[in-house]
Design a protein around this motif. Structure first.
Motif, mmCIF file in Angstrom:
data_model
loop_
_atom_site.group_PDB
_atom_site.id
_atom_site.type_symbol
_atom_site.label_atom_id
_atom_site.label_comp_id
_atom_site.label_asym_id
_atom_site.label_seq_id
_atom_site.Cartn_x
_atom_site.Cartn_y
_atom_site.Cartn_z
ATOM 1 N N MET A 135 -67.803 48.424 -3.962
ATOM 2 C CA MET A 135 -69.272 47.866 -3.896
ATOM 3 C C MET A 135 -69.021 46.920 -2.668
ATOM 4 N N ARG A 136 -68.099 46.502 -2.336
ATOM 5 C CA ARG A 136 -67.948 45.510 -1.203
ATOM 6 C C ARG A 136 -67.944 46.658 0.009
ATOM 7 N N HIS A 137 -67.127 47.722 -0.149
ATOM 8 C CA HIS A 137 -66.907 48.500 0.913
ATOM 9 C C HIS A 137 -68.516 49.140 1.308
ATOM 10 N N TYR A 196 -73.804 49.421 4.204
ATOM 11 C CA TYR A 196 -75.234 49.159 4.110
ATOM 12 C C TYR A 196 -75.737 48.192 5.291
ATOM 13 N N ALA A 197 -74.642 46.990 5.490
ATOM 14 C CA ALA A 197 -75.215 46.088 6.298
ATOM 15 C C ALA A 197 -75.108 46.708 7.773
ATOM 16 N N GLU A 233 -78.296 52.539 -0.323
ATOM 17 C CA GLU A 233 -78.909 51.905 -1.527
ATOM 18 C C GLU A 233 -78.689 52.593 -2.693
ATOM 19 N N LEU A 263 -74.997 52.352 -3.965
ATOM 20 C CA LEU A 263 -74.925 50.886 -4.585
ATOM 21 C C LEU A 263 -75.369 50.728 -5.986
ATOM 22 N N SER A 303 -78.016 49.501 8.248
ATOM 23 C CA SER A 303 -79.405 48.657 8.094
ATOM 24 C C SER A 303 -79.937 47.959 9.257
ATOM 25 N N ARG A 341 -71.333 47.691 0.648
ATOM 26 C CA ARG A 341 -72.203 46.860 0.968
ATOM 27 C C ARG A 341 -72.134 46.651 2.563
ATOM 28 N N VAL A 342 -70.675 46.595 2.953
ATOM 29 C CA VAL A 342 -70.543 46.712 4.639
ATOM 30 C C VAL A 342 -71.298 47.780 5.421
#
Length: 342
Positions: free
Chosen positions: A254-256, A261-262, A302, A305, A265, A258-259
């Protein structure tokens, strides 16, 4: 006198040989021991113990026989050179004994180096060394080393040419490793770059960094994010054999993502997004994450995640029957399939 910040770092680089004593205290025993070793070596050299110019004693020994300290401070050695009396695991109960030794101390006597655990501002031992005119009290905290400390350590290891990305990589390692492990990395880099005038690179830092299970975790996350499904099974078996928990794998995934996605996006695209990431990415990992983010888009990330969150809830639910590691592996295969879609 109390020392902290830049003054403390300056002292560690060049301890004052004319002082009566130094108290080093802190809750992290390894960090305190590392600083104590630095100070003693700088004051009396690496052969002091063999030349009987270094006397060691424990706090428990002094509680039984307080006269040991002053006797050692005043003793005359067989070999010429400065002397140190090192007292470890001191407590407030030794404040009176330490006070008598500091009061009777004269130039030419052995310098007193004392280590202790965490001491409050009301500590009798701490107050004693802070108030003594020729003594120092230095708190050793668990904060990662700052830029000045890292630069001093690099210089000591003979590394004077370091590019910006490599320095960022070293800062990351300094936060992640224990002081002794970080020092070993710098020593290894110093040998690796011996007689090599080219600036140190992040790739060379990564090459000399200690291997760990984290490297295996990075491997599985990269395999999933890059859609390499056939490699997932063998890596999962290896991680399970090393005792990595399914929940840990999900948290790291999830951490990977999320990065990713940041990055995907970010306004201006991944290249713009990577500049705003905190903590920053550096070196080969930065390039790899940028490539992965470019192969995904924000909508698919998305979905990824959401799939990870769903699997996390399934594993944690009281009615879960399927093996947790099998659920994680199935989830990773689905994510890899999602990554392969264009």
């Amino acid at each position: 006198m109390k020392l902290g910040g830049r003054d403390a770092q300056a002292f560690f680089r060049k301890p004052d040989p004319t002082g009566s004593g130094v108290l080093l205290y802190g809750e992290d025993a390894m960090r305190v021991a590392h600083r104590r070793q630095e100070v003693i070596t700088a004051l009396v050299g690496p052969e002091a113990e063999a030349e009987m110019r270094l006397t060691r004693m424990g706090g428990a020994d002094l509680r039984k026989d307080p006269a040991l300290l002053l006797d050692a401070v005043k003793a005359q050695g067989f070999f010429p050179g400065p002397r140190v009396v090192f007292v470890e695991e001191a407590t407030d109960g030794l404040a009176k004994t330490m006070g008598a030794a500091l009061t009777d101390w004269r130039p030419g006597d052995a310098q007193i180096i004392v280590t202790a655990g965490q001491l409050t501002a009301k500590s009798a031992l701490r107050k004693l060394f802070e108030a003594a005119p020729a003594a120092l009290a230095i708190g050793i905290y668990s904060d990662p080393p700052g830029r000045d400390e890292i630069e001093a350590a690099l210089s000591k290891a003979g590394l004077t040419q370091v590019d910006r990305a490599a320095f960022d990589a070293l800062e990351h390692l300094a936060r992640a490793l224990e002081p002794g492990d970080f020092r070993q990395v710098l020593e290894k880099l110093g040998l690796y770059k011996l007689e090599d005038p080219a600036p140190l690179t992040p790739e060379e830092v990564a090459l000399c960094a200690p291997a760990s299970i984290e490297a295996e975790l990075d491997d599985i996350l990269n395999v999933v994010a890059e859609g390499r499904s056939p490699e997932i099974g063998p890596l999962m078996q290896r991680l399970e054999g090393q005792g990595v928990a399914p929940v840990t794998l999900l948290i790291m995934a999830m951490r990977h993502f999320r990065v990713l996605y940041a990055l995907a996006s970010a306004q201006g695209g991944p290249q713009a997004g990577v500049q705003r990431l905190r903590p920053p990415l550096f070196g080969p990992r930065r390039d790899r994450m940028l490539r992965q983010a470019s192969n995904w888009n924000a909508d698919r990330l998305e979905d990824a995640l959401g799939m990870l969150m769903e699997t996390d809830l399934s594993i944690r639910s009281a009615g879960a029957r399927a093996p947790a590691m099998a659920l994680v592996e199935r989830n990773f295969v689905r994510l890899a399939w999602l990554a392969s879609r264009r």
